[in-house]
Design a protein around this motif. Structure first.
Motif, PDB file in Angstrom:
ATOM      1  N   GLN A  22      -0.592  24.962  58.914  1.00  0.00           N
ATOM      2  CA  GLN A  22      -0.191  25.295  60.015  1.00  0.00           C
ATOM      3  C   GLN A  22      -1.162  24.835  61.046  1.00  0.00           C
ATOM      4  N   ARG A  45      -0.543  33.899  60.641  1.00  0.00           N
ATOM      5  CA  ARG A  45       0.600  32.966  59.993  1.00  0.00           C
ATOM      6  C   ARG A  45       1.800  33.181  60.998  1.00  0.00           C
ATOM      7  N   ALA A  49       3.220  30.125  63.114  1.00  0.00           N
ATOM      8  CA  ALA A  49       4.845  29.579  62.955  1.00  0.00           C
ATOM      9  C   ALA A  49       5.651  29.704  64.405  1.00  0.00           C
TER      10      ALA A  49
END
Length: 69
Positions: A22, A45, A49
Motif C-alpha cells: 500500500q 490500512r 485504501a
C-alpha cells in the motif's frame, strides 16, 4: 476487559499500519497525481485504501499524468 495478549491483534486489522505494498502504491499515485500530501508514513490500512481509491479516481478523471506523455 482487555488483556495484554489481545492488544497486538488490534494492529493487524484495518486499523493496523498500512502494508508495504500500500505504501509503495500510494507513494506512486501521489506522485503521479501531483498530490504529495496524500502520502503519509503513519496511515492505517483503511486510510491508505481510501486514499489509494481517491487518487486512482482522480487520475482516471484526468487521464494519464502529464509528465508521462
Amino acid at each position: 476487559m482487555s488483556s495484554p495478549e489481545s492488544e497486538p491483534t488490534l494492529t493487524t486489522g484495518a486499523d493496523g499500519p498500512m502494508t508495504a505494498e500500500q505504501a509503495a502504491l500510494l507513494r506512486r499515485l501521489a506522485h503521479d497525481a501531483y498530490d504529495f500530501e496524500a502520502f503519509g508514513e503513519h496511515l492505517t490500512r483503511s486510510e491508505a485504501a481510501r486514499r489509494i481509491a481517491t487518487l486512482q479516481a482522480k487520475l482516471k478523471l484526468q487521464g494519464e499524468p502529464p509528465h508521462t506523455q
